[in-house]
Write a protein that holds these residues in place. Structure first.
Motif: not given
Length: 319
Positions: A155-177
């Protein structure tokens, strides 16, 4: 007595032969209406005037004179003609990447909790192995222990994968802002950021570089990114050590592997928690996601402190 036309530009007088003309032969200026020489008007007085009329008024030379109103012109209603600036105030629906970026906080929190529970599950399994050396362990206890380990680790591994994808999306948005707020454009493309975060070996270095570009003017944020980078690289090293350790034969090696799994889960939980702390620091929010109130510390002269102390002593004496 003769009929002439006077030029409105050079004041030259031209006799009317045959019929009136419009343009002056000398300077190409406008010729005024024909007039007799004995009633000639100075050139600064025009032989015509502009009269503004509404489209519904009659036109022509023989029109009746329009009666002027001395009241202030006004509209009986708001005019509907002219340009209309229609602004769409309906909220823009967020994209899939924005929705994923908004979930990075809950996903990292859930990953931290699952890896924290995985530490206790692995320690419980190790305690069962130690106890099994002298006492027979019931089958139901082994089943519960295995279920707890698999649920927390996978469960921790699966959630970490989703968190990594969300982290990349957050990084792209934050860099743009970040760069848009500074009036600049992001020097790195979105594909470059995604490749740097997804490709093995590169993802050990480039995510930290992308974060450093956001916190380069924040000493505390820079320190947090350095600490996070250390745990990120150390967790990757532990995965390599764990793969090597599993290849070793023997019961003792398997028991030691349980302790190693517990330690890896602990490092993963700390890394997930540090990732959330770094994100909240860049967003200027608390770990709960609430906006932080900025506090500014200013030096106070000693005379002000001494005066306040004297006033406090006088108030105490008066009481």
């Amino acid at each position: 007595m003769s009929v002439v036309q006077v030029c409105a530009r050079c004041a030259a007088r031209w006799p009317v032969v045959g019929g009136p003309t419009q343009w002056c032969p000398r300077c190409s200026g406008v010729l005024l209406i024909p007039t007799r020489t004995e009633i000639y008007q100075p050139p600064n007085r025009r032989g015509f005037r502009w009269i503004a009329r509404s489209p519904s008024d009659p036109r022509g030379v023989g029109d009746a004179p329009v009666r002027r109103s001395l009241t202030t012109p006004r509209y009986d209603a708001v005019p509907q003609w002219g340009l209309q600036d229609i602004v769409d105030t309906s909220p823009v629906p967020p994209s899939r990447a924005d929705r994923m970026a908004d979930r990075v906080g809950p996903l990292l929190t859930l990953a931290t909790i699952l890896y924290g529970l995985a530490v206790f599950a692995e320690l419980g399994r190790y305690a069962i192995l130690v106890r099994n050396r002298t006492t027979l362990i019931p089958q139901w206890l082994l089943t519960v222990s295995d279920a707890a380990v698999y649920f927390t680790q996978l469960g921790g591994l699966l959630i970490s994968v989703f968190a990594a994808v969300a982290g990349v999306c957050w990084l792209l948005r934050r860099r743009h802002e970040h760069f848009a707020g500074a009036g600049e454009s992001d020097p790195r493309t979105a594909s470059e950021v995604v490749v740097g975060c997804a490709v093995p070996i590169l993802n050990l270095v480039m995510p930290a570089v992308y974060l450093f570009e956001l916190v380069r003017r924040d000493p505390r944020g820079t320190l947090l990114v350095k600490i996070w980078w250390g745990f990120w690289g150390f967790s990757a090293l532990l995965l390599v050590v764990n793969a090597y350790w599993r290849s070793r034969p023997g019961i003792q090696a398997m028991a030691d592997g349980v302790l190693l799994n517990a330690f890896i889960a602990l490092v993963a939980a700390v890394t997930a928690a540090l990732t959330l702390v770094v994100i909240r620091r860049i967003e200027r929010k608390s770990w709960r996601g609430e906006p932080e109130s900025e506090t500014r510390w200013v030096p106070v002269p000693r005379s002000v402190l001494e005066e306040k102390t004297v006033l406090d002593e006088k108030e105490t004496a008066a009481l």
